[in-house]
Design a protein around this motif. Structure first.
Motif, mmCIF file in Angstrom:
data_model
loop_
_atom_site.group_PDB
_atom_site.id
_atom_site.type_symbol
_atom_site.label_atom_id
_atom_site.label_comp_id
_atom_site.label_asym_id
_atom_site.label_seq_id
_atom_site.Cartn_x
_atom_site.Cartn_y
_atom_site.Cartn_z
ATOM 1 N N PRO A 115 20.653 -5.511 6.641
ATOM 2 C CA PRO A 115 20.993 -6.584 7.589
ATOM 3 C C PRO A 115 20.733 -6.191 9.036
ATOM 4 N N GLY A 116 19.999 -7.037 9.742
ATOM 5 C CA GLY A 116 19.763 -6.830 11.161
ATOM 6 C C GLY A 116 18.776 -5.738 11.510
ATOM 7 N N THR A 117 18.032 -5.253 10.531
ATOM 8 C CA THR A 117 17.063 -4.189 10.796
ATOM 9 C C THR A 117 15.668 -4.588 10.341
ATOM 10 N N ALA A 118 14.682 -3.804 10.774
ATOM 11 C CA ALA A 118 13.309 -4.035 10.350
ATOM 12 C C ALA A 118 13.137 -3.604 8.897
ATOM 13 N N PRO A 119 12.187 -4.192 8.202
ATOM 14 C CA PRO A 119 11.900 -3.753 6.820
ATOM 15 C C PRO A 119 11.481 -2.290 6.793
ATOM 16 N N LYS A 120 11.714 -1.679 5.629
ATOM 17 C CA LYS A 120 11.379 -0.265 5.426
ATOM 18 C C LYS A 120 10.548 -0.165 4.158
ATOM 19 N N LEU A 121 9.458 0.581 4.225
ATOM 20 C CA LEU A 121 8.589 0.735 3.066
ATOM 21 C C LEU A 121 9.241 1.603 2.004
ATOM 22 N N LEU A 122 9.307 1.083 0.779
ATOM 23 C CA LEU A 122 9.860 1.837 -0.350
ATOM 24 C C LEU A 122 8.763 2.313 -1.305
ATOM 25 N N ILE A 123 7.801 1.441 -1.564
ATOM 26 C CA ILE A 123 6.746 1.709 -2.535
ATOM 27 C C ILE A 123 5.424 1.205 -1.962
ATOM 28 N N TYR A 124 4.366 1.989 -2.129
ATOM 29 C CA TYR A 124 3.035 1.533 -1.743
ATOM 30 C C TYR A 124 2.055 1.819 -2.883
ATOM 31 N N ASP A 125 0.908 1.187 -2.831
ATOM 32 C CA ASP A 125 -0.094 1.368 -3.882
ATOM 33 C C ASP A 125 0.507 1.207 -5.281
ATOM 34 N N ASN A 126 1.311 0.199 -5.443
ATOM 35 C CA ASN A 126 1.968 -0.189 -6.716
ATOM 36 C C ASN A 126 3.136 0.706 -7.115
ATOM 37 N N ASN A 127 2.980 2.022 -6.990
ATOM 38 C CA ASN A 127 3.984 2.904 -7.595
ATOM 39 C C ASN A 127 4.196 4.230 -6.855
ATOM 40 N N LYS A 128 3.697 4.327 -5.640
ATOM 41 C CA LYS A 128 3.864 5.574 -4.883
ATOM 42 C C LYS A 128 5.022 5.464 -3.897
ATOM 43 N N ARG A 129 5.755 6.529 -3.741
ATOM 44 C CA ARG A 129 6.869 6.561 -2.809
ATOM 45 C C ARG A 129 6.505 7.356 -1.563
ATOM 46 N N SER A 138 6.324 -12.059 -9.165
ATOM 47 C CA SER A 138 5.300 -12.727 -9.957
ATOM 48 C C SER A 138 4.259 -13.405 -9.068
ATOM 49 N N GLY A 139 2.991 -13.142 -9.362
ATOM 50 C CA GLY A 139 1.914 -13.709 -8.564
ATOM 51 C C GLY A 139 0.800 -14.257 -9.429
ATOM 52 N N SER A 140 -0.426 -14.004 -8.996
ATOM 53 C CA SER A 140 -1.584 -14.525 -9.718
ATOM 54 C C SER A 140 -2.742 -13.534 -9.625
ATOM 55 N N SER A 141 -3.857 -13.906 -10.221
ATOM 56 C CA SER A 141 -5.016 -13.015 -10.228
ATOM 57 C C SER A 141 -5.604 -12.833 -8.830
ATOM 58 N N SER A 142 -5.369 -13.783 -7.936
ATOM 59 C CA SER A 142 -5.938 -13.663 -6.593
ATOM 60 C C SER A 142 -5.122 -12.738 -5.697
ATOM 61 N N ASN A 143 -3.909 -12.411 -6.112
ATOM 62 C CA ASN A 143 -3.104 -11.505 -5.282
ATOM 63 C C ASN A 143 -2.710 -10.253 -6.077
ATOM 64 N N ILE A 144 -1.584 -10.284 -6.765
ATOM 65 C CA ILE A 144 -1.134 -9.083 -7.469
ATOM 66 C C ILE A 144 -2.167 -8.601 -8.470
ATOM 67 N N GLY A 145 -2.816 -9.531 -9.155
ATOM 68 C CA GLY A 145 -3.752 -9.142 -10.215
ATOM 69 C C GLY A 145 -4.913 -8.282 -9.751
ATOM 70 N N ASN A 146 -5.260 -8.357 -8.472
ATOM 71 C CA ASN A 146 -6.429 -7.619 -7.998
ATOM 72 C C ASN A 146 -6.204 -6.861 -6.700
ATOM 73 N N ASN A 147 -4.948 -6.634 -6.357
ATOM 74 C CA ASN A 147 -4.636 -5.899 -5.132
ATOM 75 C C ASN A 147 -3.409 -5.022 -5.328
ATOM 76 N N TYR A 148 -3.249 -4.049 -4.451
ATOM 77 C CA TYR A 148 -2.090 -3.176 -4.519
ATOM 78 C C TYR A 148 -0.831 -3.925 -4.056
ATOM 79 N N VAL A 149 0.301 -3.500 -4.623
ATOM 80 C CA VAL A 149 1.595 -4.086 -4.277
ATOM 81 C C VAL A 149 2.441 -3.052 -3.535
ATOM 82 N N SER A 150 3.154 -3.519 -2.531
ATOM 83 C CA SER A 150 4.117 -2.670 -1.826
ATOM 84 C C SER A 150 5.482 -3.345 -1.862
ATOM 85 N N TRP A 151 6.520 -2.540 -1.675
ATOM 86 C CA TRP A 151 7.893 -3.046 -1.702
ATOM 87 C C TRP A 151 8.614 -2.576 -0.441
ATOM 88 N N TYR A 152 9.481 -3.460 0.077
ATOM 89 C CA TYR A 152 10.199 -3.195 1.312
ATOM 90 C C TYR A 152 11.679 -3.493 1.135
#
Lengths: 120, 111
Positions: B41-55, B23-37
Protein backbone atom coordinates in the motif's frame (compact mmCIF):
# COMPACT_ATOMS: atom_id res chain seq x y z
CA UNK A 1 22.88 2.61 -5.27
CA UNK A 2 20.72 2.17 -8.33
CA UNK A 3 17.73 4.47 -8.17
CA UNK A 4 15.23 6.52 -10.10
CA UNK A 5 14.09 9.79 -8.54
CA UNK A 6 11.04 11.48 -9.96
CA UNK A 7 9.87 15.07 -9.81
CA UNK A 8 7.25 16.24 -7.35
CA UNK A 9 3.49 16.21 -7.37
CA UNK A 10 1.62 18.36 -9.88
CA UNK A 11 -1.85 19.89 -9.99
CA UNK A 12 -3.07 20.84 -13.42
CA UNK A 13 -6.24 22.16 -14.99
CA UNK A 14 -8.04 20.24 -17.74
CA UNK A 15 -6.49 20.92 -21.13
CA UNK A 16 -3.06 21.71 -19.70
CA UNK A 17 0.13 19.67 -20.06
CA UNK A 18 2.38 18.07 -17.47
CA UNK A 19 6.01 17.03 -17.73
CA UNK A 20 7.39 14.51 -15.25
CA UNK A 21 11.11 13.89 -14.88
CA UNK A 22 12.92 10.73 -13.83
CA UNK A 23 16.58 11.02 -12.85
CA UNK A 24 18.63 7.84 -12.94
CA UNK A 25 21.72 7.17 -10.85
CA UNK A 26 23.95 4.25 -9.99
CA UNK A 27 23.90 2.62 -13.42
CA UNK A 28 24.56 3.36 -17.08
CA UNK A 29 21.50 5.36 -18.10
CA UNK A 30 21.79 4.43 -21.78
CA UNK A 31 22.00 0.72 -21.04
CA UNK A 32 18.34 0.19 -20.11
CA UNK A 33 14.97 1.08 -21.59
CA UNK A 34 12.83 3.43 -19.54
CA UNK A 35 9.16 2.61 -19.31
CA UNK A 36 6.37 4.80 -17.99
CA UNK A 37 3.46 3.27 -16.10
CA UNK A 38 0.54 5.00 -14.46
CA UNK A 39 -1.97 4.02 -11.79
CA UNK A 40 -5.26 5.82 -11.31
CA UNK A 41 -6.66 5.97 -7.77
CA UNK A 42 -7.76 2.52 -6.65
CA UNK A 43 -6.97 1.05 -10.07
CA UNK A 44 -4.35 -1.24 -11.60
CA UNK A 45 -1.18 -0.56 -13.52
CA UNK A 46 -1.32 0.86 -17.05
CA UNK A 47 1.64 0.85 -19.42
CA UNK A 48 2.15 4.13 -21.30
CA UNK A 49 5.26 3.55 -23.37
CA UNK A 50 9.02 3.40 -23.39
CA UNK A 51 12.02 5.37 -24.49
CA UNK A 52 15.38 3.95 -25.44
CA UNK A 53 17.77 6.39 -23.73
CA UNK A 54 20.58 5.34 -26.06
CA UNK A 55 18.87 6.12 -29.37
CA UNK A 56 15.99 8.30 -28.23
CA UNK A 57 13.59 5.92 -29.95
CA UNK A 58 10.12 5.67 -28.45
CA UNK A 59 7.10 3.38 -28.46
CA UNK A 60 3.82 4.67 -27.08
CA UNK A 61 0.69 2.80 -26.10
CA UNK A 62 -1.97 3.34 -28.73
CA UNK A 63 -4.22 4.93 -26.12
CA UNK A 64 -1.77 7.78 -25.57
CA UNK A 65 -0.44 8.35 -29.07
CA UNK A 66 -0.76 12.01 -30.00
CA UNK A 67 -0.86 13.10 -26.35
CA UNK A 68 2.33 11.69 -24.85
CA UNK A 69 5.94 12.56 -25.59
CA UNK A 70 8.88 10.78 -23.98
CA UNK A 71 12.32 12.34 -24.18
CA UNK A 72 15.65 12.07 -22.45
CA UNK A 73 18.75 14.08 -21.66
CA UNK A 74 21.71 11.75 -21.49
CA UNK A 75 24.00 14.49 -20.12
CA UNK A 76 22.06 14.43 -16.86
CA UNK A 77 20.73 10.83 -17.02
CA UNK A 78 17.15 12.00 -16.96
CA UNK A 79 14.05 10.80 -18.78
CA UNK A 80 10.91 12.86 -19.24
CA UNK A 81 7.27 12.08 -19.90
CA UNK A 82 5.00 14.85 -21.08
CA UNK A 83 1.25 14.34 -21.31
CA UNK A 84 -0.84 17.00 -23.01
CA UNK A 85 -4.52 17.89 -23.19
CA UNK A 86 -5.04 16.60 -19.70
CA UNK A 87 -8.44 15.31 -18.61
CA UNK A 88 -9.76 14.47 -15.17
CA UNK A 89 -9.25 10.76 -15.84
CA UNK A 90 -5.51 11.40 -16.25
CA UNK A 91 -5.38 11.88 -12.48
CA UNK A 92 -2.97 9.15 -11.40
CA UNK A 93 0.41 8.28 -9.99
CA UNK A 94 2.96 8.15 -12.79
CA UNK A 95 5.97 5.86 -12.47
CA UNK A 96 9.14 5.47 -14.47
CA UNK A 97 10.78 2.05 -14.40
CA UNK A 98 13.79 0.59 -16.14
CA UNK A 99 13.91 -2.69 -18.04
CA UNK A 100 16.83 -4.31 -19.79
CA UNK A 101 14.85 -4.51 -23.02
CA UNK A 102 11.67 -3.14 -24.55
CA UNK A 103 9.23 -6.00 -24.08
CA UNK A 104 8.56 -5.91 -20.32
CA UNK A 105 11.00 -8.66 -19.46
CA UNK A 106 11.02 -7.34 -15.93
CA UNK A 107 11.12 -3.77 -14.63
CA UNK A 108 13.59 -4.07 -11.78
CA UNK A 109 13.97 -0.47 -10.62
CA UNK A 110 11.06 1.92 -10.17
CA UNK A 111 10.81 5.58 -9.35
CA UNK A 112 8.90 6.63 -6.27
CA UNK A 113 5.98 7.88 -8.36
CA UNK A 114 4.66 11.33 -9.20
CA UNK A 115 1.08 12.20 -8.37
CA UNK A 116 -0.63 14.21 -11.08
CA UNK A 117 -4.01 15.67 -10.20
CA UNK A 118 -6.16 17.14 -12.94
CA UNK A 119 -8.89 19.35 -11.56
CA UNK A 120 -10.62 22.58 -12.48
CA UNK B 1 -9.33 -2.67 -19.63
CA UNK B 2 -6.53 -5.13 -19.03
CA UNK B 3 -6.09 -8.04 -21.40
CA UNK B 4 -4.62 -10.22 -18.64
CA UNK B 5 -7.06 -11.70 -16.15
CA UNK B 6 -6.19 -12.35 -12.49
CA UNK B 7 -8.45 -13.34 -9.58
CA UNK B 8 -9.44 -10.25 -7.59
CA UNK B 9 -8.34 -11.76 -4.30
CA UNK B 10 -6.79 -14.79 -2.65
CA UNK B 11 -6.24 -15.48 1.01
CA UNK B 12 -4.61 -17.99 3.31
CA UNK B 13 -3.31 -18.33 6.83
CA UNK B 14 0.31 -17.56 7.77
CA UNK B 15 2.65 -20.33 6.66
CA UNK B 16 0.30 -21.56 3.98
CA UNK B 17 0.65 -21.33 0.21
CA UNK B 18 -1.24 -19.26 -2.34
CA UNK B 19 -1.17 -19.25 -6.11
CA UNK B 20 -2.20 -16.40 -8.38
CA UNK B 21 -3.15 -17.08 -11.97
CA UNK B 22 -2.70 -14.73 -14.92
CA UNK B 23 -4.62 -15.64 -18.05
CA UNK B 24 -3.87 -14.15 -21.46
CA UNK B 25 -3.65 -15.15 -25.09
CA UNK B 26 -1.20 -16.19 -27.78
CA UNK B 27 -0.44 -12.56 -28.61
CA UNK B 28 0.82 -11.81 -25.11
CA UNK B 29 1.65 -14.52 -22.56
CA UNK B 30 1.79 -17.23 -25.21
CA UNK B 31 4.73 -15.64 -27.00
CA UNK B 32 6.40 -13.31 -24.51
CA UNK B 33 8.07 -13.40 -21.13
CA UNK B 34 5.99 -12.78 -18.00
CA UNK B 35 7.01 -10.74 -14.98
CA UNK B 36 5.34 -10.38 -11.59
CA UNK B 37 5.20 -7.37 -9.28
CA UNK B 38 4.28 -6.84 -5.64
CA UNK B 39 2.78 -3.53 -4.61
CA UNK B 40 2.51 -2.73 -0.92
CA UNK B 41 0.00 0.00 0.00
CA UNK B 42 1.22 3.45 -0.98
CA UNK B 43 4.45 2.25 -2.57
CA UNK B 44 5.82 1.65 -6.05
CA UNK B 45 5.61 -1.87 -7.51
CA UNK B 46 8.52 -4.21 -6.84
CA UNK B 47 9.77 -6.85 -9.25
CA UNK B 48 9.34 -10.40 -7.91
CA UNK B 49 9.75 -12.57 -11.01
CA UNK B 50 11.17 -11.89 -14.47
CA UNK B 51 11.56 -14.01 -17.59
CA UNK B 52 8.65 -16.21 -16.43
CA UNK B 53 10.42 -17.85 -13.51
CA UNK B 54 13.59 -16.01 -12.47
CA UNK B 55 13.95 -14.20 -9.18
CA UNK B 56 15.96 -10.99 -8.86
CA UNK B 57 18.65 -10.87 -6.24
CA UNK B 58 17.12 -10.43 -2.81
CA UNK B 59 13.76 -12.02 -3.57
CA UNK B 60 13.28 -15.08 -1.36
CA UNK B 61 12.65 -18.46 -2.93
CA UNK B 62 9.21 -18.49 -1.30
CA UNK B 63 8.18 -16.68 -4.49
CA UNK B 64 8.08 -18.69 -7.71
CA UNK B 65 6.79 -18.19 -11.22
CA UNK B 66 5.75 -20.50 -14.01
CA UNK B 67 4.18 -20.28 -17.43
CA UNK B 68 2.24 -22.76 -19.51
CA UNK B 69 0.72 -21.85 -22.84
CA UNK B 70 -1.25 -18.65 -22.45
CA UNK B 71 -1.31 -18.62 -18.65
CA UNK B 72 1.18 -17.84 -15.92
CA UNK B 73 1.18 -18.49 -12.19
CA UNK B 74 2.80 -16.86 -9.19
CA UNK B 75 3.23 -19.02 -6.12
CA UNK B 76 3.93 -17.81 -2.60
CA UNK B 77 4.80 -20.37 0.05
CA UNK B 78 5.28 -19.85 3.77
CA UNK B 79 2.90 -16.91 3.68
CA UNK B 80 3.84 -14.01 5.95
CA UNK B 81 1.88 -10.97 7.10
CA UNK B 82 4.32 -8.81 5.14
CA UNK B 83 3.16 -10.52 1.93
CA UNK B 84 -0.21 -8.81 2.19
CA UNK B 85 -0.21 -6.67 -0.94
CA UNK B 86 -1.47 -6.34 -4.49
CA UNK B 87 0.20 -8.51 -7.11
CA UNK B 88 0.33 -7.87 -10.86
CA UNK B 89 1.51 -9.89 -13.81
CA UNK B 90 2.95 -8.11 -16.83
CA UNK B 91 4.02 -9.00 -20.34
CA UNK B 92 4.23 -7.70 -23.89
CA UNK B 93 1.35 -7.91 -26.31
CA UNK B 94 2.44 -8.45 -29.91
CA UNK B 95 -0.94 -7.70 -31.50
CA UNK B 96 -1.55 -4.78 -33.87
CA UNK B 97 -1.64 -2.40 -30.92
CA UNK B 98 1.62 -3.80 -29.57
CA UNK B 99 2.61 -2.72 -26.13
CA UNK B 100 3.01 -3.61 -22.51
CA UNK B 101 0.08 -5.07 -20.64
CA UNK B 102 -0.59 -5.79 -16.99
CA UNK B 103 -2.98 -8.08 -15.23
CA UNK B 104 -6.04 -6.86 -13.38
CA UNK B 105 -4.28 -7.31 -10.05
CA UNK B 106 -4.81 -9.67 -7.11
CA UNK B 107 -5.10 -8.69 -3.47
CA UNK B 108 -3.43 -11.21 -1.19
CA UNK B 109 -4.83 -11.31 2.34
CA UNK B 110 -3.10 -13.13 5.16
CA UNK B 111 -5.79 -14.40 7.49
Amino acid sequence: QVQLVQSGAEVKKPGASVKVSCKASGYTFTGYYMHWVRQAPGQGLEWMGWINPNSGGTNYAQKFQGRVTMTRDTSISTAYMELSRLRSDDTAVYYCARDRLERLYGMDVWGQGTTVTVSS
Amino acid sequence: QSVLTQPPSVSAAPGQKVTISCSGSSSNIGNNYVSWYQQLPGTAPKLLIYDNNKRPSGIPDRFSGSKSGTSATLGITGLQTGDEADYYCGTWDSSLSAGGVFGTGTKVTVL
